[in-house]
Design a protein around this motif. Sequence first.
Motif, PDB file in Angstrom:
ATOM      1  N   SER A 181      37.849  28.060  34.369  1.00 13.08           N
ATOM      2  CA  SER A 181      38.066  29.464  35.414  1.00 13.08           C
ATOM      3  C   SER A 181      37.482  28.905  36.953  1.00 13.08           C
ATOM      4  O   SER A 181      37.769  29.215  37.931  1.00 13.08           O
ATOM      5  CB  SER A 181      37.459  30.445  34.816  1.00 13.08           C
ATOM      6  OG  SER A 181      36.595  30.596  34.596  1.00 13.08           O
ATOM      7  N   LEU A 199      40.171  22.828  30.179  1.00 14.02           N
ATOM      8  CA  LEU A 199      40.179  23.948  31.060  1.00 14.02           C
ATOM      9  C   LEU A 199      38.562  24.638  31.330  1.00 14.02           C
ATOM     10  O   LEU A 199      37.706  25.189  31.408  1.00 14.02           O
ATOM     11  CB  LEU A 199      40.623  25.139  29.995  1.00 14.02           C
ATOM     12  CG  LEU A 199      42.139  24.354  29.289  1.00 14.02           C
ATOM     13  CD1 LEU A 199      42.502  25.697  28.151  1.00 14.02           C
ATOM     14  CD2 LEU A 199      43.008  24.340  29.547  1.00 14.02           C
ATOM     15  N   ASP A 223      37.759  24.617  26.429  1.00 10.53           N
ATOM     16  CA  ASP A 223      37.190  25.543  27.920  1.00 10.53           C
ATOM     17  C   ASP A 223      35.623  25.085  27.782  1.00 10.53           C
ATOM     18  O   ASP A 223      35.724  24.318  27.115  1.00 10.53           O
ATOM     19  CB  ASP A 223      37.284  26.732  26.887  1.00 10.53           C
ATOM     20  CG  ASP A 223      36.671  28.041  28.121  1.00 10.53           C
ATOM     21  OD1 ASP A 223      36.749  27.392  29.624  1.00 10.53           O
ATOM     22  OD2 ASP A 223      36.856  29.051  27.561  1.00 10.53           O
ATOM     23  N   LYS A 229      42.425  28.215  34.333  1.00  9.52           N
ATOM     24  CA  LYS A 229      43.458  28.501  34.131  1.00  9.52           C
ATOM     25  C   LYS A 229      44.535  29.259  34.410  1.00  9.52           C
ATOM     26  O   LYS A 229      45.031  30.007  33.942  1.00  9.52           O
ATOM     27  CB  LYS A 229      42.333  29.173  33.091  1.00  9.52           C
ATOM     28  CG  LYS A 229      41.131  28.443  32.351  1.00  9.52           C
ATOM     29  CD  LYS A 229      40.547  29.838  31.330  1.00  9.52           C
ATOM     30  CE  LYS A 229      38.878  29.023  30.048  1.00  9.52           C
ATOM     31  NZ  LYS A 229      38.813  30.250  29.846  1.00  9.52           N
ATOM     32  N   LEU A 258      46.892  31.157  23.621  1.00 14.43           N
ATOM     33  CA  LEU A 258      46.725  29.344  23.733  1.00 14.43           C
ATOM     34  C   LEU A 258      47.853  28.946  22.469  1.00 14.43           C
ATOM     35  O   LEU A 258      48.453  28.291  23.133  1.00 14.43           O
ATOM     36  CB  LEU A 258      45.488  28.898  24.098  1.00 14.43           C
ATOM     37  CG  LEU A 258      45.219  29.645  25.559  1.00 14.43           C
ATOM     38  CD1 LEU A 258      43.063  28.249  25.703  1.00 14.43           C
ATOM     39  CD2 LEU A 258      45.921  28.996  27.152  1.00 14.43           C
ATOM     40  N   GLU A 289      38.216  27.614  22.592  1.00 19.97           N
ATOM     41  CA  GLU A 289      38.329  29.049  22.897  1.00 19.97           C
ATOM     42  C   GLU A 289      37.380  29.832  22.461  1.00 19.97           C
ATOM     43  O   GLU A 289      37.770  30.156  21.403  1.00 19.97           O
ATOM     44  CB  GLU A 289      39.524  28.954  23.809  1.00 19.97           C
ATOM     45  CG  GLU A 289      39.950  30.585  24.514  1.00 19.97           C
ATOM     46  CD  GLU A 289      38.240  30.809  25.585  1.00 19.97           C
ATOM     47  OE1 GLU A 289      38.149  31.138  25.638  1.00 19.97           O
ATOM     48  OE2 GLU A 289      39.542  29.811  26.538  1.00 19.97           O
TER      49      GLU A 289
END
Length: 204
Positions: free
Chosen positions: A85, A83, A56, A106, A19, A10
């Motif tokens: 968004s 992950l 991510d 997320k 996290l 990330e």
Amino acid sequence: MLTIKILLAEDVHMVRGALVALLELEPDLQVVASVPRGDLIVASALEARPDVAVIDIDLPGVDGLTAAAELHERLPDCRTLILTSLGRPGTLRRAMAARVSGFLLKDSPPARLAQAVRSVASGQRVIDPELALSAWEAPDNPLSPRETQVLRLAARGADAAEIADHLFLTQGTVRNYLTAIVDKLNARNRIDAIRIAEEAGWIP
């Protein structure tokens, strides 16, 4: 109790720290490596030998899906949980093509992340049902692999000459590709084509 070893990738420092703290609240989860860039994932994984890599999708250096695909080749026993968004259907399709084990938004509840890690570690696939349905119904990418390459470079700000140099093509060929791309996507122009492709998840 078996401990599940995790690599976390990330790029936002505060989010990465949160996290790590969240995962390590669980007695059966241990973060053995955390990295801020996609191009550090494989080397770190080969050293730390995690059971699950939580990645991510938007990372500097190498994007999360590219890193996940390389990790699958180099360390096939390590499961990957992406992950993001952005719950775009095309992005989920790219994730599946990269052989990831899970795809989590997320904004999911914190407990969902820990459970997703356990699930993928046990060999299951974890995908949000609504997102899976939208991906099933979404149209396929109409662009060829070369057209996708050209549009990806254009999205990063490259002009026709730069794209031609990068892909060893003539500028005329690049312009032909760009015209074909606009036509295939029913776009108004190159900028609109980039928007359409990014929203569909066809270019990272």
